[in-house]
Write a protein that holds these residues in place. Structure first.
Motif, PDB file in Angstrom:
ATOM      1  N   UNK A  16     -57.517 -70.285  79.651  1.00 43.75           N
ATOM      2  CA  UNK A  16     -58.543 -71.014  79.946  1.00 43.75           C
ATOM      3  C   UNK A  16     -58.375 -72.462  79.946  1.00 43.75           C
ATOM      4  N   UNK A  17     -57.798 -73.109  79.173  1.00 48.02           N
ATOM      5  CA  UNK A  17     -57.570 -74.560  79.097  1.00 48.02           C
ATOM      6  C   UNK A  17     -56.777 -74.813  80.330  1.00 48.02           C
ATOM      7  N   UNK A  18     -55.801 -73.980  80.948  1.00 50.97           N
ATOM      8  CA  UNK A  18     -55.236 -74.544  82.110  1.00 50.97           C
ATOM      9  C   UNK A  18     -56.083 -74.244  83.212  1.00 50.97           C
ATOM     10  N   UNK A  19     -56.724 -73.089  83.350  1.00 45.20           N
ATOM     11  CA  UNK A  19     -57.941 -72.976  84.265  1.00 45.20           C
ATOM     12  C   UNK A  19     -58.627 -74.031  84.475  1.00 45.20           C
ATOM     13  N   UNK A  20     -59.326 -74.399  83.378  1.00 48.15           N
ATOM     14  CA  UNK A  20     -59.996 -75.454  83.555  1.00 48.15           C
ATOM     15  C   UNK A  20     -59.706 -76.778  84.010  1.00 48.15           C
ATOM     16  N   UNK A  21     -58.379 -77.074  83.855  1.00 51.27           N
ATOM     17  CA  UNK A  21     -57.774 -78.440  84.499  1.00 51.27           C
ATOM     18  C   UNK A  21     -57.681 -78.237  85.956  1.00 51.27           C
ATOM     19  N   UNK A  22     -57.189 -76.757  86.123  1.00 55.69           N
ATOM     20  CA  UNK A  22     -57.223 -76.824  87.836  1.00 55.69           C
ATOM     21  C   UNK A  22     -58.516 -76.767  88.558  1.00 55.69           C
ATOM     22  N   UNK A  23     -59.534 -76.060  87.873  1.00 56.34           N
ATOM     23  CA  UNK A  23     -60.841 -76.323  88.312  1.00 56.34           C
ATOM     24  C   UNK A  23     -61.347 -77.576  88.525  1.00 56.34           C
ATOM     25  N   UNK A  24     -61.207 -78.276  87.544  1.00 52.44           N
ATOM     26  CA  UNK A  24     -61.485 -79.906  87.582  1.00 52.44           C
ATOM     27  C   UNK A  24     -60.840 -80.642  88.638  1.00 52.44           C
ATOM     28  N   UNK A  25     -59.698 -80.194  88.903  1.00 58.55           N
ATOM     29  CA  UNK A  25     -58.658 -80.746  89.740  1.00 58.55           C
ATOM     30  C   UNK A  25     -59.320 -80.784  91.264  1.00 58.55           C
ATOM     31  N   UNK A  26     -59.712 -79.380  91.270  1.00 55.82           N
ATOM     32  CA  UNK A  26     -60.296 -79.072  92.779  1.00 55.82           C
ATOM     33  C   UNK A  26     -61.640 -80.149  92.931  1.00 55.82           C
ATOM     34  N   UNK A  27     -62.460 -80.099  91.897  1.00 53.85           N
ATOM     35  CA  UNK A  27     -63.606 -81.014  92.004  1.00 53.85           C
ATOM     36  C   UNK A  27     -63.316 -82.332  91.974  1.00 53.85           C
TER      37      UNK A  27
END
Length: 115
Positions: free
Chosen positions: A36-47
């Motif tokens: 989940x931490x890595x997923x959060x980083x990726x989704x924030x990168x998209x934003x």
């Protein structure tokens, strides 16, 4: 010859994905792997790849992708039980694309945060 053409077509279409789409796909994959931490980083990168102030300058597909990134980020935050952050992201997703799915996630997160 036909196999070579198919292989080249696949490489071409995979190679044409934007950085935003690739970050979204990585985030989804990390989420599915319970990272989940890595997923959060990726989704924030998209934003972060979209203009910060004005979503009106985005086209339809970009608004959909941005909303999906906020939606996915809300779900990932909820998995970590960070309900304040999850609610903020779910609300943003709903404001961008007021769909039934975005509303349902927002309501579920609100309900969880009250418990």
């Amino acid at each position: 010859m036909k196999k070579l053409l198919i292989l080249l077509s696949i490489i071409f279409f995979v190679g044409c994905k934007s950085d935003v789409q690739l970050a979204m796909e990585r985030g989804i994959q990390f989420y599915e792997w319970d990272l989940f931490d890595k997923a959060i980083l990726e989704f924030n990168q998209v934003i972060r790849m979209f203009p910060a102030q004005d979503s009106r300058s985005l086209n339809y597909d970009q608004v959909q992708l941005l909303s999906q990134a906020h939606h996915n980020l809300a779900v990932a935050y909820a998995k970590k039980e960070w309900f304040t952050d999850a609610e903020r992201e779910a609300r943003t997703a709903f404001e961008l694309v007021p769909s039934t799915e975005n509303r349902r996630v927002l309501d579920l997160i609100k309900e969880k945060s009250l418990k």
